[in-house]
Design a protein around this motif. Structure first.
Motif, PDB file in Angstrom:
ATOM      1  N   LEU A  39       6.244  -0.631  17.579  1.00  0.00           N
ATOM      2  CA  LEU A  39       6.301   0.557  16.709  1.00  0.00           C
ATOM      3  C   LEU A  39       5.317   0.456  15.549  1.00  0.00           C
ATOM      4  CD1 LEU A  39      10.185   1.141  16.488  1.00  0.00           C
ATOM      5  CD2 LEU A  39       8.579   1.940  18.238  1.00  0.00           C
ATOM      6  N   ALA A  40       4.150  -0.102  15.812  1.00  0.00           N
ATOM      7  CA  ALA A  40       3.206  -0.416  14.741  1.00  0.00           C
ATOM      8  C   ALA A  40       2.695   0.816  14.001  1.00  0.00           C
ATOM      9  CB  ALA A  40       2.023  -1.205  15.305  1.00  0.00           C
ATOM     10  N   ASP A  41       2.718   1.981  14.630  1.00  0.00           N
ATOM     11  CA  ASP A  41       2.113   3.174  14.028  1.00  0.00           C
ATOM     12  C   ASP A  41       3.099   3.993  13.200  1.00  0.00           C
ATOM     13  OD1 ASP A  41      -0.322   2.496  15.194  1.00  0.00           O
ATOM     14  OD2 ASP A  41       0.170   3.566  17.050  1.00  0.00           O
ATOM     15  N   THR A  42       4.189   3.371  12.793  1.00  0.00           N
ATOM     16  CA  THR A  42       5.140   4.013  11.887  1.00  0.00           C
ATOM     17  C   THR A  42       4.489   4.247  10.520  1.00  0.00           C
ATOM     18  OG1 THR A  42       6.906   2.790  12.994  1.00  0.00           O
ATOM     19  CG2 THR A  42       7.437   3.767  10.860  1.00  0.00           C
ATOM     20  N   ASP A  43       4.897   5.310   9.849  1.00  0.00           N
ATOM     21  CA  ASP A  43       4.487   5.521   8.454  1.00  0.00           C
ATOM     22  C   ASP A  43       5.410   4.666   7.567  1.00  0.00           C
ATOM     23  OD1 ASP A  43       2.826   7.393   9.596  1.00  0.00           O
ATOM     24  OD2 ASP A  43       3.349   9.007   8.220  1.00  0.00           O
ATOM     25  N   TRP A  44       5.152   3.368   7.580  1.00  0.00           N
ATOM     26  CA  TRP A  44       6.050   2.396   6.954  1.00  0.00           C
ATOM     27  C   TRP A  44       6.279   2.687   5.473  1.00  0.00           C
ATOM     28  CZ3 TRP A  44       8.557  -0.233  10.423  1.00  0.00           C
ATOM     29  CH2 TRP A  44       7.941  -0.568  11.636  1.00  0.00           C
ATOM     30  N   HIS A  45       7.551   2.683   5.079  1.00  0.00           N
ATOM     31  CA  HIS A  45       7.995   2.757   3.677  1.00  0.00           C
ATOM     32  C   HIS A  45       7.662   4.076   2.985  1.00  0.00           C
ATOM     33  CE1 HIS A  45       8.785  -1.501   4.058  1.00  0.00           C
ATOM     34  NE2 HIS A  45       7.510  -1.795   4.195  1.00  0.00           N
ATOM     35  N   ILE A  46       7.212   5.084   3.723  1.00  0.00           N
ATOM     36  CA  ILE A  46       6.843   6.332   3.047  1.00  0.00           C
ATOM     37  C   ILE A  46       8.058   7.006   2.409  1.00  0.00           C
ATOM     38  CG2 ILE A  46       6.231   8.731   3.606  1.00  0.00           C
ATOM     39  CD1 ILE A  46       3.856   7.206   2.803  1.00  0.00           C
ATOM     40  N   ASP A  47       9.209   6.943   3.063  1.00  0.00           N
ATOM     41  CA  ASP A  47      10.402   7.514   2.439  1.00  0.00           C
ATOM     42  C   ASP A  47      10.757   6.757   1.165  1.00  0.00           C
ATOM     43  OD1 ASP A  47      10.867   5.372   4.152  1.00  0.00           O
ATOM     44  OD2 ASP A  47      12.720   6.181   4.984  1.00  0.00           O
ATOM     45  N   ARG A  48      10.584   5.442   1.165  1.00  0.00           N
ATOM     46  CA  ARG A  48      10.835   4.647  -0.045  1.00  0.00           C
ATOM     47  C   ARG A  48       9.805   4.966  -1.126  1.00  0.00           C
ATOM     48  NH1 ARG A  48      10.940  -2.038  -0.249  1.00  0.00           N
ATOM     49  NH2 ARG A  48      11.237  -2.237  -2.524  1.00  0.00           N
ATOM     50  N   LEU A  49       8.569   5.196  -0.724  1.00  0.00           N
ATOM     51  CA  LEU A  49       7.505   5.467  -1.689  1.00  0.00           C
ATOM     52  C   LEU A  49       7.790   6.740  -2.488  1.00  0.00           C
ATOM     53  CD1 LEU A  49       4.677   4.283  -2.527  1.00  0.00           C
ATOM     54  CD2 LEU A  49       3.691   5.998  -0.986  1.00  0.00           C
ATOM     55  N   TRP A 237       6.407  -4.402   1.826  1.00  0.00           N
ATOM     56  CA  TRP A 237       6.244  -3.560   0.628  1.00  0.00           C
ATOM     57  C   TRP A 237       5.726  -4.432  -0.510  1.00  0.00           C
ATOM     58  CZ3 TRP A 237       7.275   1.534  -1.003  1.00  0.00           C
ATOM     59  CH2 TRP A 237       7.517   1.737  -2.357  1.00  0.00           C
ATOM     60  N   ARG A 238       4.722  -3.945  -1.257  1.00  0.00           N
ATOM     61  CA  ARG A 238       4.167  -4.687  -2.378  1.00  0.00           C
ATOM     62  C   ARG A 238       4.371  -3.884  -3.659  1.00  0.00           C
ATOM     63  NH1 ARG A 238       4.213  -9.816  -0.964  1.00  0.00           N
ATOM     64  NH2 ARG A 238       3.186 -10.174   1.057  1.00  0.00           N
ATOM     65  N   THR A 239       5.341  -4.306  -4.428  1.00  0.00           N
ATOM     66  CA  THR A 239       5.751  -3.559  -5.623  1.00  0.00           C
ATOM     67  C   THR A 239       4.617  -3.385  -6.617  1.00  0.00           C
ATOM     68  OG1 THR A 239       8.030  -4.323  -5.360  1.00  0.00           O
ATOM     69  CG2 THR A 239       7.393  -3.515  -7.542  1.00  0.00           C
ATOM     70  N   ALA A 240       3.797  -4.411  -6.787  1.00  0.00           N
ATOM     71  CA  ALA A 240       2.717  -4.330  -7.773  1.00  0.00           C
ATOM     72  C   ALA A 240       1.729  -3.230  -7.435  1.00  0.00           C
ATOM     73  CB  ALA A 240       1.999  -5.680  -7.873  1.00  0.00           C
ATOM     74  N   ARG A 241       1.563  -2.944  -6.170  1.00  0.00           N
ATOM     75  CA  ARG A 241       0.690  -1.846  -5.754  1.00  0.00           C
ATOM     76  C   ARG A 241       1.451  -0.534  -5.677  1.00  0.00           C
ATOM     77  NH1 ARG A 241      -1.489  -4.067  -0.276  1.00  0.00           N
ATOM     78  NH2 ARG A 241      -0.760  -6.160  -0.777  1.00  0.00           N
ATOM     79  N   ALA A 242       2.693  -0.600  -5.236  1.00  0.00           N
ATOM     80  CA  ALA A 242       3.467   0.618  -5.012  1.00  0.00           C
ATOM     81  C   ALA A 242       3.853   1.323  -6.308  1.00  0.00           C
ATOM     82  CB  ALA A 242       4.721   0.292  -4.203  1.00  0.00           C
ATOM     83  N   ASP A 243       4.180   0.567  -7.343  1.00  0.00           N
ATOM     84  CA  ASP A 243       4.662   1.192  -8.582  1.00  0.00           C
ATOM     85  C   ASP A 243       3.638   2.128  -9.215  1.00  0.00           C
ATOM     86  OD1 ASP A 243       7.141   0.107  -8.316  1.00  0.00           O
ATOM     87  OD2 ASP A 243       6.955  -1.356  -9.937  1.00  0.00           O
ATOM     88  N   PRO A 244       2.376   1.722  -9.397  1.00  0.00           N
ATOM     89  CA  PRO A 244       1.419   2.679  -9.964  1.00  0.00           C
ATOM     90  C   PRO A 244       1.139   3.859  -9.045  1.00  0.00           C
ATOM     91  CG  PRO A 244       0.332   0.607  -9.394  1.00  0.00           C
ATOM     92  CD  PRO A 244       1.788   0.376  -9.280  1.00  0.00           C
ATOM     93  N   LEU A 245       1.191   3.633  -7.744  1.00  0.00           N
ATOM     94  CA  LEU A 245       1.012   4.742  -6.811  1.00  0.00           C
ATOM     95  C   LEU A 245       2.180   5.716  -6.916  1.00  0.00           C
ATOM     96  CD1 LEU A 245      -0.499   6.137  -4.520  1.00  0.00           C
ATOM     97  CD2 LEU A 245       0.638   4.585  -2.904  1.00  0.00           C
ATOM     98  N   ARG A 246       3.394   5.193  -7.051  1.00  0.00           N
ATOM     99  CA  ARG A 246       4.559   6.060  -7.232  1.00  0.00           C
ATOM    100  C   ARG A 246       4.429   6.900  -8.506  1.00  0.00           C
ATOM    101  NH1 ARG A 246       9.584   5.809  -5.359  1.00  0.00           N
ATOM    102  NH2 ARG A 246      10.528   5.505  -7.423  1.00  0.00           N
ATOM    103  N   ALA A 247       3.902   6.312  -9.546  1.00  0.00           N
ATOM    104  CA  ALA A 247       3.707   7.067 -10.784  1.00  0.00           C
ATOM    105  C   ALA A 247       2.733   8.225 -10.573  1.00  0.00           C
ATOM    106  CB  ALA A 247       3.221   6.144 -11.890  1.00  0.00           C
ATOM    107  N   LEU A 248       1.666   7.954  -9.843  1.00  0.00           N
ATOM    108  CA  LEU A 248       0.690   9.003  -9.546  1.00  0.00           C
ATOM    109  C   LEU A 248       1.324  10.107  -8.704  1.00  0.00           C
ATOM    110  CD1 LEU A 248      -2.109  10.304  -9.272  1.00  0.00           C
ATOM    111  CD2 LEU A 248      -2.599   8.651  -7.434  1.00  0.00           C
TER     112      LEU A 248
END
Length: 268
Positions: A39-49, A237-248
């Motif tokens: 299932l490699a082509d999943t949109d991984w973690h997008i719902d969490r993002l 999931w990499r929080t250090a990258r995800a957090d600023p993206l979530r803010a945007l």
């Protein structure tokens, strides 16, 4: 399991989540080879993002995996990108062009139609219903279609994908103000690359539901997974990258919610 989950909100913005599901019914899973089962082509973690970024937003999420049937493809099977490598309505290869079914197990026309009726049609019926409800309540509905993909897939595109890929079907799926708000925020954000109507111009969902003359505005955001996670198994999931993206992304969604009432005058 139901093929679609709907969360009804109070705002004029609806999030579409067609590719976060990982459910593969047994009758489909039995035909997948090792590549398909990953299932490699999943949109991984997008719902969490996107979770919690805009309180009151509506969400429509497909629970089934895109290998069962792709909820963002034309149900007629017509290619979204003629002349370019892509995957179809019921994919038989992954994004690297490798077969995902055991020999002789790929779906025939009858099986594709069964899956369309069981999965694709209910998802889009739910999405259309939610957009219609929101449009009736607010006079306008903005569909923001949420996607992600690996940043480097030679089978599908050359080079490295920009971090933020905004698609409006060449400006036809939404009011110019919607497009400007989203791509403008992307361009102003530090540390991200972006493109408007590049390799990903918006899938069938954006093109089908984008009816700005009727007050239905649709825009697709395809995010390079390197912007918030590891792109190889186990897809961490990499929080250090995800957090600023979530803010945007939060800023973008709030901007759309504020913009929506100004679009009422464009409706038919």
């Amino acid at each position: 399991m139901e093929p679609v989950e709907v969360t009804r909100g109070t705002l004029p913005v609806v999030l579409g989540l067609p590719h976060t599901g990982t459910w593969v019914p047994d009758e489909v899973a039995d035909g997948l080879n090792e590549t398909g089962q990953a299932l490699a082509d999943t949109d991984w973690h997008i719902d969490r993002l996107y979770e919690g970024l805009l309180p009151g937003v509506s969400t429509v999420r497909a629970t089934f995996h895109r290998y069962v049937i792709d909820a963002n493809r034309d149900p007629s099977g017509v290619s979204l990108y003629p002349g370019q490598n892509t995957t179809g309505l019921c994919p038989t290869t992954d994004f690297d062009g490798r077969p995902i079914y055991r020999d002789g197990a790929a779906p025939d026309d009858a099986e594709i139609e069964r899956r369309r009726l069981a999965f694709h049609a209910p998802y889009h019926a739910a999405l259309e219903g939610e957009l219609a409800r929101v449009r009736a309540e607010h006079g306008v509905a903005i569909l923001y279609d949420c996607h992600s993909i690996r940043s480097h897939i030679p089978f599908l595109f050359d080079g490295i994908l920009p971090d933020l890929n905004v698609g409006t079907a060449e400006g036809t799926s939404c009011d110019p103000a919607v497009e400007a708000a989203v791509i403008g925020a992307c361009r102003q954000a530090e540390g991200y690359s972006e493109v408007l109507n590049g390799r990903f111009k918006g899938g069938w969902t954006t093109r089908h539901f984008g009816r700005p003359a009727d007050g239905w505005h649709a825009i697709q955001m395809e995010i390079a997974q390197s912007a918030y996670m590891d792109e190889e198994p186990p897809w961490t999931w990499r929080t250090a990258r995800a957090d600023p993206l979530r803010a945007l992304l939060s800023g973008i969604l709030h901007d759309l919610a504020r913009l929506a009432p100004t679009l009422k005058g464009t409706t038919a």
